[in-house]
Scaffold this active site. Structure first.
Site, mmCIF file in Angstrom:
data_model
loop_
_atom_site.group_PDB
_atom_site.id
_atom_site.type_symbol
_atom_site.label_atom_id
_atom_site.label_comp_id
_atom_site.label_asym_id
_atom_site.label_seq_id
_atom_site.Cartn_x
_atom_site.Cartn_y
_atom_site.Cartn_z
ATOM 1 N N HIS A 35 -16.361 29.414 -0.655
ATOM 2 C CA HIS A 35 -17.523 28.516 -0.597
ATOM 3 C C HIS A 35 -16.971 27.148 -0.192
ATOM 4 O O HIS A 35 -16.557 26.349 -1.040
ATOM 5 C CB HIS A 35 -18.227 28.452 -1.955
ATOM 6 C CG HIS A 35 -18.734 29.772 -2.443
ATOM 7 N ND1 HIS A 35 -19.937 30.304 -2.058
ATOM 8 C CD2 HIS A 35 -18.173 30.679 -3.280
ATOM 9 C CE1 HIS A 35 -20.125 31.471 -2.634
ATOM 10 N NE2 HIS A 35 -19.058 31.725 -3.393
ATOM 11 N N THR A 36 -16.950 26.907 1.118
ATOM 12 C CA THR A 36 -16.265 25.722 1.619
ATOM 13 C C THR A 36 -16.897 24.413 1.160
ATOM 14 O O THR A 36 -16.219 23.398 1.063
ATOM 15 C CB THR A 36 -16.226 25.740 3.153
ATOM 16 O OG1 THR A 36 -17.566 25.839 3.662
ATOM 17 C CG2 THR A 36 -15.413 26.925 3.654
ATOM 18 N N CYS A 37 -18.207 24.450 0.877
ATOM 19 C CA CYS A 37 -18.865 23.223 0.420
ATOM 20 C C CYS A 37 -18.297 22.751 -0.913
ATOM 21 O O CYS A 37 -18.260 21.551 -1.191
ATOM 22 C CB CYS A 37 -20.372 23.451 0.274
ATOM 23 S SG CYS A 37 -21.194 23.793 1.837
ATOM 24 N N PHE A 38 -17.897 23.727 -1.740
ATOM 25 C CA PHE A 38 -17.426 23.392 -3.092
ATOM 26 C C PHE A 38 -15.922 23.577 -3.236
ATOM 27 O O PHE A 38 -15.396 23.512 -4.358
ATOM 28 C CB PHE A 38 -18.157 24.258 -4.118
ATOM 29 C CG PHE A 38 -19.657 24.190 -4.007
ATOM 30 C CD1 PHE A 38 -20.343 23.059 -4.408
ATOM 31 C CD2 PHE A 38 -20.368 25.254 -3.468
ATOM 32 C CE1 PHE A 38 -21.717 22.993 -4.296
ATOM 33 C CE2 PHE A 38 -21.755 25.192 -3.353
ATOM 34 C CZ PHE A 38 -22.437 24.056 -3.754
ATOM 35 N N PRO B 52 -21.864 21.228 4.012
ATOM 36 C CA PRO B 52 -20.781 20.319 4.412
ATOM 37 C C PRO B 52 -19.566 21.009 5.000
ATOM 38 O O PRO B 52 -18.927 20.487 5.911
ATOM 39 C CB PRO B 52 -20.419 19.612 3.094
ATOM 40 C CG PRO B 52 -21.640 19.729 2.245
ATOM 41 C CD PRO B 52 -22.269 21.041 2.610
#
Length: 826
Positions: A790-793, A508
Site C-alpha cells: 500500500h504505497t500511500c501508507f 499519493p
C-alpha cells in the site's frame, strides 16, 4: 481676538500647571550621548553659542549653531524644544526681526549674543477655532482647581470632534499647550479628574489614528509623541496602560505617515522615537532573559518584540532618508544636528540585543543537545522562543547603519548556524519576509533553505476541487501534457488525483510514480527538449535546437509546471539542472566557469584564448572575429556577436569581451525563449515568487530537492525507520526479511523501495526525510502469494512464510524492475 498677542496671556495664566514639566531654567540644544559629546568639535570661529530669551517665559535657551545656518533652521530647532510650531515664532536681535531666509552670519549675530523670541499668530482667519480652544482650556483649568464642570468629558470630546479636522487647529492646540494641561489634570488628586483626563487623551489619540488625511496625521503624530514625553515626565512607565496606549499609537502613526522626515519644516522629534526604541529594548532584554529558561511555558508577552520592530523600523528608515539614501546603501554617521546621538544610541541597543541573542541561541543549543530531554520536552522548552527570528531580522536592518555592525551580526549567526536553521524550520511563517537571510546563505543549512523556498508555494486550497487525470502508461508524456497544459493554474491549487488506465491503484503513491515517469520522459534527450551535460549525464539544460518540435515552447511551459508541482509535492524525480539553466532561472549572469559541465570543449577553448600570450593572439593566428557559425535544421549560418562583429578581429584587448559574448550567445540568447517559457510555467504554480524561489537556494540545494540522495541505501537506516503490524521485531520472518535485503544488489534495493513506497529516490536525509515511517504488515494470504504493498501508507504486506528460501524467492520476483509497478495498491 483683535490682538495677535492675546493667547500669550492664556499661556501665562496656566504656566503654573506646566512648570512641573519644564523644571530647568536653562534648556540646552540637545542631550547627546557621551560618545557623541566626545566627538563634538570645540567651538571655532564658524560656530556660535548664544542665548534665546522667551518673552512669555522666564526660561532661556542655549543654542549652538553654525554661521551658515538659516534663521528658519534655528526656529525649527527652537520649536521642538518649546513645543510651539515654528510658524508662530519670530526672532528679534538688536531690535530688528530676523528674516527666515537669512543665515546667522548675514544677521551679524555674535558669539554669546542675546536674542528675543516672540510669538505672533499666523492668522486670525479662524477666530472660532481660537475661541473654542480657549473655552476648553478654561474647562481644564477649572477642573484643576476642583471646580464642578457639567459634562466636562463630553465638552472636551465634542471639541476634538469639531475642530481636529481643521488644519488651523494643530497650531492653536500646541500653542496653548493643551497636552501639558491634560497631563496635569491626570495628575490631580481627584479621581474624577483622572478619569476625564485619561478618557480625553485616549479620545484625541484615537481620532488621530482614524484620520483619513495623512497630512493631518503627520501633524498630530507630534502631539501623540508630546503625550508620551509628558506622561514619562510624571513617572508613567511601561506598566501604565495610558502610556503604553499612547506609545503604541505613536508607532502606528509612524507606520501610517511612512517616514520621519517629511519636509524641512515639519519633523517628528527623532530623539523621541529613539527614546522609545531604547525603552522597549530594555523590556525586550528582560523578555530574552526569560526565554532562556529551559522551563519557560511560552506564555511570555511578545508586545515588546512587536513594539521594538514598530519603532525601530521608522527610526532606521528616517535616518536613511535624512541622508537622502536607501537604508541598504552604506554606513551612516550622526553628523546632522537632528541625528546627534541617535545613531550612537541605536548602536548601543544593537550591541546589547545582539549579545543577548548570542547568549539565547547558545542556551537553546545546549537545551536541544541535552540527551536527557525527550522530544516532547524539547517542544515545550522552545515554545517561548518563536520571536527570535523577528528580532534577528530587525537587528539585520539596524546593522546597516554603523561601521562594523554587519560583520558582528553575521559573525554571531555563523557561529549559531544550527540554531538559526532550527528556528527557520520550526517558526518561519509563510506570510513573513525572509529575504534578509539571502544576503549571507552561509549562515543557513540545506534544510532551512529548502523550508523557506517551499513556503513560497501557495498553501493547498481546500476550496478548490482536486484535478483528476486518467493516463495511459504507453502515452504518459503526451497525455500528461494535454492534462497539465490545458489546466488553469488555479485548478491545480487543490491538489492532483490521477490513475493509470486499466489499473485500480490511486492515491499519493501512484502520483509519486507518475511524477517520476513524466519527468524522465521530459528530460529524455530523444525528445530534443533538453540536453544532458557531457560531464554529468544527470544534468540538463534547454536544447537550442528544440524548435524541431512545433510545440516545443508549450512543452517548456509544461515542464516548468511539472517541476514546480513535483517540488511542491516533495517528490524526487531523479533529474537535476545544469548551472547555466539554474542561474538563468535565478536571474543571475552566466560566466565562463558556469559552462564547464554544459560544454567542456567550449570551456577549455575559451580558457586558452584568455590565457594565450598577448603578442601571439595579436598576430591574428586564430583568425577569430566577433561572429559564430551555427547549424539550424541542416543549414549553416553566421551570427554576429555584436553589430558589425564579422569584421571585428579578436585581439588581446577585446578577447575577454569576445569570450563573454560567445557564452551569452550560446547559453543565453539561443535558449532565451525556452528558459522564458519554462519560467512562465513554473510561475503558474508559484505565482510571482519564481525568482525568489531560485535565489533562496544554491545549485546543490536544488539537486537534493529534485534528485534526492546520491548515497547507497543503508539497510540499518531502513530498518531503524520501519515499524511492524502483526509481526514483532523478534519474529523469524522479520529477521529473514532484513537478512535477505542486506544481500540484495543496489538496484534490487531501489526496486524494492519503489515497490513498497513509490519512492524511487530517497531524500537527502535518508529514510528520516520521508513523510512517515515504513511498516511491514502480516497478511492472511497463503505462502504461495507474493508480497503486496500500500504505497500511500508505506506498507509492505506478506504472509508468514515458513522458510527463508520461500521468502527469498518471493522477494526476488517483485524486485525485478519490469515487475515492480504491478503490485502496488493505494
Amino acid at each position: 481676538m483683535s490682538s495677535p498677542f492675546k493667547t500669550l496671556t492664556v499661556i501665562a495664566f496656566h504656566k503654573q500647571f506646566i512648570a512641573d514639566h519644564h523644571p530647568q531654567r536653562i534648556i540646552t540644544d540637545s542631550t547627546p550621548s557621551s560618545s557623541t559629546m566626545q566627538k563634538r568639535p570645540k567651538t571655532t570661529s564658524s560656530r556660535l553659542q548664544f542665548f534665546v530669551r522667551m518673552m512669555w517665559e522666564c526660561d532661556s535657551l542655549v543654542i549652538r549653531a553654525s554661521r551658515e545656518d538659516t534663521v528658519e533652521t534655528l526656529l525649527i530647532q527652537i520649536s521642538f524644544k518649546i513645543k510651539v510650531p515654528d510658524v508662530y515664532l519670530r526672532l528679534i536681535y538688536k531690535g530688528k526681526q530676523l528674516q527666515i531666509e537669512q543665515n546667522l552670519g548675514e544677521c551679524g549675530i555674535e558669539n554669546d549674543a542675546n536674542l528675543q523670541l516672540v510669538g505672533r499668530l499666523k492668522s486670525i482667519a479662524c477666530p472660532v477655532v481660537w475661541k473654542g480652544t480657549q473655552r476648553v482650556v478654561s474647562v481644564i483649568l477649572r477642573l484643576c482647581r476642583n471646580e464642578v464642570v457639567c459634562d466636562a468629558e463630553g465638552l472636551i470630546d465634542n471639541h476634538f470632534k469639531k475642530y481636529m479636522d481643521n488644519p488651523e487647529y494643530f497650531g492653536v492646540f500646541m500653542f496653548m499647550k493643551i497636552p501639558a494641561l491634560l497631563v496635569n489634570l491626570l495628575m490631580s488628586p481627584w479621581v474624577s479628574n483622572k478619569t476625564i483626563a485619561d478618557s480625553s487623551i485616549k479620545q484625541f489619540v484615537q481620532k488621530s489614528l482614524e484620520m483619513k488625511c495623512k497630512t493631518l496625521q503627520g501633524l498630530y503624530i507630534e502631539v501623540v509623541l508630546e503625550f508620551c514625553e509628558l506622561l514619562r515626565g510624571v513617572g508613567c512607565t511601561s506598566d501604565n496602560l495610558l502610556y503604553v496606549y499612547c506609545r503604541d499609537s505613536f508607532a502606528t502613526l509612524l507606520g501610517h505617515v511612512g517616514v520621519i522626515f517629511r519636509n524641512s519644516k515639519r519633523r517628528v522629534l527623532l530623539q523621541g522615537v529613539s527614546y522609545c526604541v531604547r525603552e522597549i529594548a530594555d523590556g525586550l532584554l528582560k523578555y530574552l532573559d526569560l526565554s532562556m529558561s529551559c522551563v519557560t511555558s511560552g506564555e511570555i508577552s511578545c508586545s515588546d518584540v512587536r513594539g521594538f520592530v514598530n519603532f525601530s523600523t521608522p527610526l532606521r528608515k528616517g535616518i536613511s532618508e535624512q541622508h537622502g539614501e536607501s537604508e541598504d546603501c552604506g554606513i551612516y554617521y550622526a553628523e546632522h544636528p537632528w541625528l546627534a546621538g541617535v545613531v550612537d544610541q541605536l548602536r548601543i541597543v544593537f550591541d546589547q540585543l545582539l549579545s543577548k541573542m548570542d547568549e539565547c541561541l547558545q542556551v537553546m543549543e545546549n537545551c536541544l543537545g541535552n540527551k536527557e530531554q525527550g522530544e516532547g520536552d524539547r517542544d515545550a522548552i522552545h515554545s517561548g522562543r518563536s520571536h527570535y527570528l523577528y528580532i534577528l531580522k530587525e537587528l539585520y536592518h539596524i546593522s546597516k547603519l554603523s561601521s562594523g555592525a554587519e560583520e558582528m551580526f553575521w559573525g554571531v549567526l555563523l557561529r549559531r548556524k544550527n540554531m538559526l536553521s532550527y528556528l527557520i524550520v520550526r517558526y518561519a511563517e509563510r506570510t513573513d519576509d525572509h529575504r534578509w537571510v539571502l544576503e549571507n546563505m552561509s549562515v543557513t543549512d540545506f534544510e532551512s533553505r529548502r523550508h523557506l523556498a517551499l513556503m513560497l508555494f501557495p498553501a493547498l486550497n481546500d476550496e478548490v476541487l482536486g484535478y483528476d487525470m486518467l493516463i495511459g502508461r504507453s502515452q504518459v508524456l503526451g497525455e500528461s501534457f494535454e492534462y497539465i497544459s490545458s489546466a488553469k493554474p488555479e485548478s491545480l491549487e487543490g491538489g492532483l488525483f490521477m490513475e493509470f488506465k486499466n489499473e485500480e491503484a490511486t492515491g499519493p503513491g501512484v502520483l509519486r510514480e507518475w511524477f517520476v515517469l513524466v519527468c524522465q520522459e521530459i528530460f529524455n534527450p530523444k525528445n530534443a527538449l533538453y540536453l544532458a551535460c557531457p560531464n554529468d549525464q544527470r544534468r540538463f539544460f534547454p536544447n537550442a535546437a528544440s524548435k524541431v518540435h512545433p510545440l516545443h515552447l508549450k512543452y517548456f511551459s509544461f515542464s516548468g509546471r511539472m517541476i514546480a508541482l513535483a517540488l511542491k509535492s516533495k517528490v524526487h524525480v531523479g533529474v537535476v539542472f545544469d548551472r547555466v539553466f539554474f542561474k538563468q532561472l535565478a536571474g543571475n549572469y552566466i560566466t565562463l566557469e558556469d559552462i564547464r559541465d554544459a560544454d567542456p570543449i567550449m570551456y577549455h577553448s575559451c580558457k586558452q584564448i584568455l590565457e594565450m600570450n598577448a603578442d601571439y593572439i595579436d598576430t591574428d593566428v586564430l583568425g577569430l572575429t566577433f561572429s559564430v557559425e551555427v547549424e539550424e535544421l541542416g543549414c549553416r549560418r553566421v551570427i554576429e556577436l555584436c553589430p558589425g562583429g564579422e569584421s571585428i578581429v579578436v585581439d588581446s584587448k577585446n578577447r575577454e569581451m569576445y569570450v563573454d559574448l560567445l557564452i551569452q550567445n550560446r547559453f543565453v540568447t539561443s535558449i532565451s525563449k525556452q528558459v522564458s517559457h519554462f519560467a512562465k510555467g513554473f510561475a503558474d504554480i508559484i505565482s510571482d515568487k519564481r525568482l525568489e524561489f531560485f535565489q533562496y537556494l544554491d545549485l546543490e540545494d536544488l539537486d537534493w530537492m529534485l534528485h534526492g540522495s546520491e548515497n547507497a541505501i543503508s539497510v540499518e537506516d531502513w530498518k531503524a525507520h520501519t515499524k511492524y503490524n502483526g509481526y514483532k521485531e523478534i519474529d523469524r520472518q522479520i529477521s529473514w526479511f532484513w537478512e535477505i535485503v542486506g544481500r540484495m544488489s543496489v538496484e534490487q534495493k531501489k526496486v524494492l523501495l519503489f515497490f513498497w513506497t513509490s519512492v524511487k529516490y530517497l531524500p537527502v536525509e535518508g529514510f528520516r526525510g520521508l513523510a512517515s515511517r515504513l511498516c511491514i504488515c502480516k497478511s492472511n494470504e497463503p505462502e504461495n502469494h507474493l508480497p503486496t504493498s500500500h504505497t500511500c501508507f508505506y506498507e509492505l504486506c506478506f504472509p508468514p512464510y515458513s522458510s527463508i528460501t520461500i521468502m527469498q524467492d518471493r522477494l526476488g520476483i517483485i524486485t525485478q524492475e519490469h515487475m515492480s509497478c504491478s503490485f502496488g495498491t493505494p
